[in-house]
Design a protein around this motif. Structure first.
Motif, PDB file in Angstrom:
ATOM      1  N   LYS A 282       0.413 -32.259  17.618  1.00 36.32           N
ATOM      2  CA  LYS A 282      -0.718 -32.108  18.543  1.00 36.32           C
ATOM      3  C   LYS A 282      -0.491 -32.925  19.804  1.00 36.32           C
ATOM      4  CE  LYS A 282      -4.315 -31.232  15.125  1.00 36.32           C
ATOM      5  NZ  LYS A 282      -5.548 -31.754  14.519  1.00 36.32           N
ATOM      6  N   LYS A 283      -0.019 -34.168  19.623  1.00 37.75           N
ATOM      7  CA  LYS A 283       0.227 -35.048  20.768  1.00 37.75           C
ATOM      8  C   LYS A 283       1.287 -34.441  21.686  1.00 37.75           C
ATOM      9  CE  LYS A 283       1.498 -39.723  22.046  1.00 37.75           C
ATOM     10  NZ  LYS A 283       1.943 -41.035  21.606  1.00 37.75           N
TER      11      LYS A 283
ATOM     12  N   ASN B  65       2.128 -31.243  21.921  1.00 35.76           N
ATOM     13  CA  ASN B  65       1.563 -30.038  22.538  1.00 35.76           C
ATOM     14  C   ASN B  65       0.649 -30.397  23.709  1.00 35.76           C
ATOM     15  OD1 ASN B  65       2.905 -28.354  20.779  1.00 35.76           O
ATOM     16  ND2 ASN B  65       1.131 -27.954  19.489  1.00 35.76           N
ATOM     17  N   LYS B  66      -0.148 -31.462  23.541  1.00 31.86           N
ATOM     18  CA  LYS B  66      -1.036 -31.882  24.621  1.00 31.86           C
ATOM     19  C   LYS B  66      -0.235 -32.373  25.824  1.00 31.86           C
ATOM     20  CE  LYS B  66      -5.058 -32.986  21.836  1.00 31.86           C
ATOM     21  NZ  LYS B  66      -5.968 -34.023  21.341  1.00 31.86           N
ATOM     22  N   GLU B  67       0.843 -33.108  25.564  1.00 30.22           N
ATOM     23  CA  GLU B  67       1.687 -33.594  26.663  1.00 30.22           C
ATOM     24  C   GLU B  67       2.302 -32.414  27.418  1.00 30.22           C
ATOM     25  OE1 GLU B  67       4.449 -36.183  24.689  1.00 30.22           O
ATOM     26  OE2 GLU B  67       2.995 -37.812  24.511  1.00 30.22           O
TER      27      GLU B  67
ATOM     28  N   PHE C  57       1.062 -29.402  27.557  1.00 31.10           N
ATOM     29  CA  PHE C  57      -0.036 -28.738  28.243  1.00 31.10           C
ATOM     30  C   PHE C  57      -0.362 -29.441  29.556  1.00 31.10           C
ATOM     31  CE2 PHE C  57      -4.588 -28.590  29.176  1.00 31.10           C
ATOM     32  CZ  PHE C  57      -4.735 -27.233  29.414  1.00 31.10           C
ATOM     33  N   VAL C  58      -0.440 -30.763  29.511  1.00 27.92           N
ATOM     34  CA  VAL C  58      -0.755 -31.532  30.722  1.00 27.92           C
ATOM     35  C   VAL C  58       0.327 -31.295  31.779  1.00 27.92           C
ATOM     36  CG1 VAL C  58      -0.972 -33.867  31.675  1.00 27.92           C
ATOM     37  CG2 VAL C  58      -2.163 -33.259  29.568  1.00 27.92           C
TER      38      VAL C  58
END
Length: 123
Positions: free
Chosen positions: A82-83, A85-87, A89-90
């Protein structure tokens, strides 16, 4: 739990993979939860067990599930995924925002667009 769209042009294994990926990453399926057996899920969805097996292989390669010999497949701890994927995405979002700014869009307009998209929901 999973509904397949036979009008969708994507292969069934991709649809199964996507549905489980969403359930896992949203926390609906928790770490340690047992995945449905390949045979049972294939029977429930009326598709070939090889299709489910292929979807599970993809999920395992992505680190979302893990097999336990003789017991089945289980949901993995996905916090690192998740971490990451979020990075990613950002990073993608920064590129899109910069493209908008380069086109002359103002911050308020960009925020309005993002807000509108969030209100629309997934489509």
């Amino acid at each position: 739990m999973i509904i397949l769209d036979y009008q969708d042009r994507r292969p069934l294994y991709e649809q199964v993979t996507e549905k489980f990926r969403t359930l896992i990453l949203r926390g609906i399926l928790k770490p340690g939860d047992r995945m449905p057996s390949v045979r049972q899920l294939a029977m429930d969805l009326s598709i070939n067990p090889n299709t489910i097996h292929r979807a599970y292989m993809v999920l395992e390669q992505e680190g979302l599930i893990y097999p336990v010999k003789g017991k089945g497949n289980f949901v993995a701890d996905t916090e690192k995924i998740k971490k990451k994927n979020k990075e990613e995405f950002v990073k993608e979002m920064k590129e899109v925002v910069n493209k908008g700014l380069d086109m002359g869009m103002e911050e308020e307009e960009l925020l309005y667009i993002v807000s509108s998209i969030c209100k629309e929901g997934r489509k």
